[in-house]
Structure formats: C-alpha cells, structure tokens
Design a protein around this motif. Structure first.
Motif, PDB file in Angstrom:
ATOM      1  N   GLU A 249     -12.379   5.797  -0.848  1.00  0.00           N
ATOM      2  CA  GLU A 249     -11.801   5.072   0.286  1.00  0.00           C
ATOM      3  C   GLU A 249     -12.569   5.351   1.574  1.00  0.00           C
ATOM      4  OE1 GLU A 249     -10.004   2.337   2.328  1.00  0.00           O
ATOM      5  OE2 GLU A 249      -9.744   2.589   0.161  1.00  0.00           O
TER       6      GLU A 249
ATOM      7  N   ILE B 190       0.838  -1.204   0.000  1.00  0.00           N
ATOM      8  CA  ILE B 190       0.000   0.000   0.000  1.00  0.00           C
ATOM      9  C   ILE B 190       0.870   1.250   0.000  1.00  0.00           C
ATOM     10  CG2 ILE B 190      -1.608   1.370   1.412  1.00  0.00           C
ATOM     11  CD1 ILE B 190      -2.918  -1.321   2.203  1.00  0.00           C
TER      12      ILE B 190
ATOM     13  N   ARG C 292     -16.658  -1.153   5.509  1.00  0.00           N
ATOM     14  CA  ARG C 292     -15.939  -2.140   6.327  1.00  0.00           C
ATOM     15  C   ARG C 292     -16.384  -2.056   7.782  1.00  0.00           C
ATOM     16  NH1 ARG C 292     -11.714  -0.404   2.876  1.00  0.00           N
ATOM     17  NH2 ARG C 292     -10.833   0.959   4.467  1.00  0.00           N
TER      18      ARG C 292
ATOM     19  N   LYS D 264      -6.889   3.160   4.574  1.00  0.00           N
ATOM     20  CA  LYS D 264      -6.707   1.742   4.219  1.00  0.00           C
ATOM     21  C   LYS D 264      -6.024   0.960   5.309  1.00  0.00           C
ATOM     22  CE  LYS D 264      -6.678   2.204  -0.780  1.00  0.00           C
ATOM     23  NZ  LYS D 264      -5.919   2.030  -2.028  1.00  0.00           N
ATOM     24  N   SER D 265      -5.174   1.618   6.093  1.00  0.00           N
ATOM     25  CA  SER D 265      -4.378   0.912   7.096  1.00  0.00           C
ATOM     26  C   SER D 265      -5.070   0.747   8.445  1.00  0.00           C
ATOM     27  CB  SER D 265      -3.037   1.619   7.292  1.00  0.00           C
ATOM     28  OG  SER D 265      -3.224   2.847   7.966  1.00  0.00           O
TER      29      SER D 265
ATOM     30  N   SER E 276     -15.557   3.231   1.396  1.00  0.00           N
ATOM     31  CA  SER E 276     -15.150   1.848   1.621  1.00  0.00           C
ATOM     32  C   SER E 276     -14.891   1.594   3.108  1.00  0.00           C
ATOM     33  CB  SER E 276     -13.894   1.550   0.800  1.00  0.00           C
ATOM     34  OG  SER E 276     -13.464   0.240   1.003  1.00  0.00           O
ATOM     35  N   ALA E 277     -14.278   2.559   3.779  1.00  0.00           N
ATOM     36  CA  ALA E 277     -14.030   2.423   5.220  1.00  0.00           C
ATOM     37  C   ALA E 277     -15.353   2.305   5.969  1.00  0.00           C
ATOM     38  CB  ALA E 277     -13.227   3.617   5.726  1.00  0.00           C
TER      39      ALA E 277
END
Length: 132
Positions: free
Chosen positions: A52, A10, A59, A127-128, A55-56
């Motif tokens: 993102e 990433i 999740r 993302k992390s 997307s977070a």
C-alpha cells in the motif's frame, strides 16, 4: 455518495480481515501454534503495508507528474510521516507487550499481534488519503 461507500467498504474489509486473523489465531490450541499464527499474520500485514505504501507513492507520482516540485515535497512528507509512524508503531507495541518477559515467546507473540493490528490500520489510512 460513492466516496462514502468506498470509505465504509475499506473500513469493513480492514476490520473483517483483522477480526478473521484474531479468530483464526485464537482457535490455535498450543503456544507454538499461537505464536506461529501471529508471526504469519504479522508478515502478511507487513506485506500489505509495504504494497500500500508503494501504491500510495505511485498515486502521488501520477497525480503530480506535471508538478515536480510538489511531487518532491509530497514524497518527502509521506516518507517523514511513514518514518514517524513506524517509530510510533514499534514503541506502541513494546508498550503493549511490556508486561511480558522479552525472553519468552509470549513477548514476541504480543508484539506480532500489535504490529498486525496497527499495520492494518495504517493500510486503511494510506488508502484513505486524498492524493490529488
């Protein structure tokens, strides 16, 4: 080991994309081309950031589907964090562009460069984050 590989991958992708944008825009010859390039990169980075962030949220919703109270708390913290981060980004970019006169295109170009860089850093951060 797989998580470490994922983090390195990433980071590499984020840096290479930012480096590509920098190389791509620095190859422009005229001010108008440079300004257009960075405006385009900023738009791309903002689209990546929005995707993102969405997307977070997905999740989080999936990870906490059975824990509605925790889901609500997590979403509130994420939203507050994102709002604070946006304020940081905008002020940081104004700081970095301060030496340029706001009336000239170079000011907008400096804002676009900064926004592109910081947005892509935020994408990597989102993302992390461990969502479970």
């Amino acid at each position: 080991m797989a998580k470490l590989f994922l983090w390195v991958f990433i980071a590499f992708i984020s840096m290479s994309h930012s480096t590509y944008a920098e190389a791509n825009c620095s190859s422009a010859q005229k001010d108008a081309e440079i300004n257009h390039c960075w405006a385009k990169e900023k738009s791309s980075a903002e689209n990546e950031l929005n995707a993102e962030y969405a997307s977070a949220k997905q999740r989080i919703a999936k990870a906490y589907a059975t824990h509605k109270e925790l889901l609500t708390q997590y979403n509130a913290i994420l939203l507050d964090s994102q709002r604070g981060w946006l304020k940081y980004r905008d002020n940081q970019c104004r700081l970095e562009a301060f030496m340029a006169d706001e009336k000239f295109a170079v000011y907008a170009s400096l804002i676009d460069q900064c926004t592109t860089r910081i947005d892509r850093e935020r994408v990597a951060q989102l993302k992390s984050i461990s969502y479970e």
